[in-house]
Motif scaffolding. Sequence first.
Motif, short mmCIF file in Angstrom:
data_model
loop_
_atom_site.label_atom_id
_atom_site.label_comp_id
_atom_site.label_asym_id
_atom_site.label_seq_id
_atom_site.Cartn_x
_atom_site.Cartn_y
_atom_site.Cartn_z
N GLY A 86 0.82 -1.20 0.00
CA GLY A 86 0.00 0.00 0.00
C GLY A 86 0.86 1.25 0.00
N THR A 87 0.27 2.37 -0.39
CA THR A 87 0.96 3.66 -0.43
C THR A 87 0.07 4.73 0.19
OG1 THR A 87 0.06 4.35 -2.58
CG2 THR A 87 2.03 2.94 -2.61
N GLU A 88 0.59 5.97 0.20
CA GLU A 88 -0.22 7.07 0.72
C GLU A 88 -1.44 7.33 -0.17
OE1 GLU A 88 2.89 8.57 -2.05
OE2 GLU A 88 2.88 7.29 -0.26
N ARG A 89 -1.41 6.78 -1.41
CA ARG A 89 -2.54 6.97 -2.33
C ARG A 89 -3.67 5.99 -2.05
NH1 ARG A 89 1.93 7.03 -5.65
NH2 ARG A 89 1.43 4.95 -6.44
N GLY A 90 -3.39 4.95 -1.25
CA GLY A 90 -4.45 4.01 -0.97
C GLY A 90 -3.90 2.65 -0.58
N PRO A 91 -4.81 1.71 -0.24
CA PRO A 91 -4.37 0.38 0.18
C PRO A 91 -3.75 -0.40 -0.97
CG PRO A 91 -6.76 0.45 -0.10
CD PRO A 91 -6.27 1.86 -0.25
N GLY A 92 -2.95 -1.38 -0.62
CA GLY A 92 -2.28 -2.19 -1.62
C GLY A 92 -3.25 -3.04 -2.42
N GLU A 93 -2.76 -3.51 -3.56
CA GLU A 93 -3.53 -4.39 -4.41
C GLU A 93 -2.92 -5.79 -4.36
OE1 GLU A 93 -5.15 -1.66 -7.98
OE2 GLU A 93 -2.95 -1.71 -7.85
N TRP A 94 -3.44 -6.69 -5.16
CA TRP A 94 -2.86 -8.02 -5.24
C TRP A 94 -2.77 -8.41 -6.71
CZ3 TRP A 94 -7.75 -7.09 -3.32
CH2 TRP A 94 -8.82 -7.61 -4.05
N ALA A 95 -1.89 -9.36 -7.00
CA ALA A 95 -1.65 -9.76 -8.39
C ALA A 95 -1.45 -11.26 -8.47
CB ALA A 95 -0.42 -9.03 -8.93
N PHE A 96 -1.76 -11.79 -9.65
CA PHE A 96 -1.44 -13.18 -9.96
C PHE A 96 -1.31 -13.30 -11.47
CE2 PHE A 96 -6.08 -13.10 -10.04
CZ PHE A 96 -6.40 -13.84 -11.17
N VAL A 97 -0.74 -14.42 -11.92
CA VAL A 97 -0.60 -14.68 -13.35
C VAL A 97 -1.73 -15.60 -13.80
CG1 VAL A 97 0.87 -15.68 -15.14
CG2 VAL A 97 1.90 -14.40 -13.25
N ASP A 98 -2.44 -15.19 -14.85
CA ASP A 98 -3.46 -16.03 -15.46
C ASP A 98 -2.75 -16.92 -16.48
OD1 ASP A 98 -5.52 -17.23 -16.86
OD2 ASP A 98 -6.74 -15.42 -16.99
N ASP A 99 -2.65 -18.21 -16.16
CA ASP A 99 -1.88 -19.14 -16.98
C ASP A 99 -2.64 -19.61 -18.22
OD1 ASP A 99 0.76 -19.62 -16.57
OD2 ASP A 99 0.51 -21.34 -15.25
N ARG A 100 -3.83 -19.10 -18.44
CA ARG A 100 -4.54 -19.43 -19.67
C ARG A 100 -4.47 -18.28 -20.67
NH1 ARG A 100 -10.05 -22.02 -18.71
NH2 ARG A 100 -10.49 -20.03 -17.70
N SER A 101 -4.74 -17.06 -20.20
CA SER A 101 -4.78 -15.93 -21.12
C SER A 101 -3.42 -15.27 -21.32
CB SER A 101 -5.78 -14.88 -20.61
OG SER A 101 -5.32 -14.29 -19.40
N GLY A 102 -2.45 -15.57 -20.44
CA GLY A 102 -1.14 -14.93 -20.56
C GLY A 102 -1.16 -13.50 -20.10
N ALA A 103 -1.59 -13.29 -18.86
CA ALA A 103 -1.70 -11.93 -18.33
C ALA A 103 -1.34 -11.89 -16.85
CB ALA A 103 -3.13 -11.40 -18.51
N LEU A 104 -0.75 -10.77 -16.44
CA LEU A 104 -0.62 -10.44 -15.03
C LEU A 104 -1.91 -9.73 -14.64
CD1 LEU A 104 1.23 -10.19 -12.46
CD2 LEU A 104 1.74 -7.88 -13.29
N VAL A 105 -2.63 -10.30 -13.70
CA VAL A 105 -3.91 -9.75 -13.27
C VAL A 105 -3.69 -9.00 -11.96
CG1 VAL A 105 -6.30 -10.27 -12.66
CG2 VAL A 105 -5.08 -11.69 -14.34
#
Length: 402
Positions: free
Chosen positions: A43-62
């Motif tokens: 998180g930062t002063e701009r807001g709470p942190g996010e989360w991420a994962f890799v979609d192993d079917r579409s080829g994307a960082l979500v």
Amino acid sequence: MNFQNLLVADYRAGRTYAVADGAVRELGNAVLAEHAGFLALPGTERGPGEWAFVDDRSGALVVSGTRGERRFPAAIPGEHLACDASGRYVVVTTGLGANEQPWSDVVTLVDLERSESVRFRSRVGEPGAMVVPDQAGGEPAVVLRHREPGSLEAFPLSQCLGVAAHVPRITGETLRGIADDGHGDVVDQRTGIAATATSRGLERFVVDGGVPRMLDTVAWPVPGRAYYLRLDPQTGRAVGVVRGGPASPTAWTEWTNHLVDVDLSTGATRYLELPRGLAFRFALGGPRAAVATIHPDGDELAVIERTEPSMSLARTIALPAMSCPPVPGHLPWDPVGDAPAQRRSLAVDPTGTTVAVTRGGDGQLHLFRDGRLDTVSVPSPLDEGGHLYWHGGAVDTDTIGR
């Protein structure tokens, strides 16, 4: 009880859910890269942190959070996932996927602020990923941990961001001599000390002037080794379950387990004995850890207090049996009949008060709090145990995906 930040990924079914107050809400269709797991973005002063994962079917960082869901192109199959201390830059390495041998050497670096991603080639072999602040000036360095032969390869972040088109091969500064069997990495962003789990112990290092430099190896305090690490960012301690006992995986019912944590700055080590059996992974939250062990005599959930000076067992809870558990005398990750291999995933809420553990193959999630074990059903079976993540939005996070 409010579980609105508890995320459940059934990667075998390609579905993700959020659990809130005992209700399950479907989030979408995605195949979470199981080995890379979820990554907590600070998180930062701009807001709470996010989360991420890799979609192993579409080829994307979500990437998800208060701004909704964003997707960035990434090479797959995703093997490891890491970010810098700010959470702006995310690195993704590639692994086997549905193939029997390592084949991909592509690394993806995503700049979340500019919504851009670049790719380059390094070395085939399922490399670990870290982003480590340089001791000489603090510039982040992308560090790849290679196996067979073992080495650490460091690239200045600026070099990675500046790569040309068409996926060029680039080389970094390399430190050779770490064990060939590295598996499990941590980085303390406050001190810049990083470490890799090997058969020798916890091999500690820093990046100094762009070059990886070994500090020392902290031997495991009990027989065996850890294969999976988590960082407690509040204390700067690396935590792992050290597996000992028979070398043959078919003798998994006789494996010994100890929760071990190591101060990354001093090397001071603590440990606590756990039940025998398969302890696939574990979870941290607040001052507590949780470990589920699978055994023919009964599966158990151990809740551990990690406050100083020594760790202690707070509770041990018998878990409802899985319908198709691993079979003694067989590899614990082999299918049982027509059913996929079943195991359990865990998460602990950020305060350490509630533990979530799955019942792989049975589509259930058990929630332990205040001496009670409640059960929530999800619409898909959670084969192989699925994957859990309890989002806290903290400023300091473990910057490697789990």
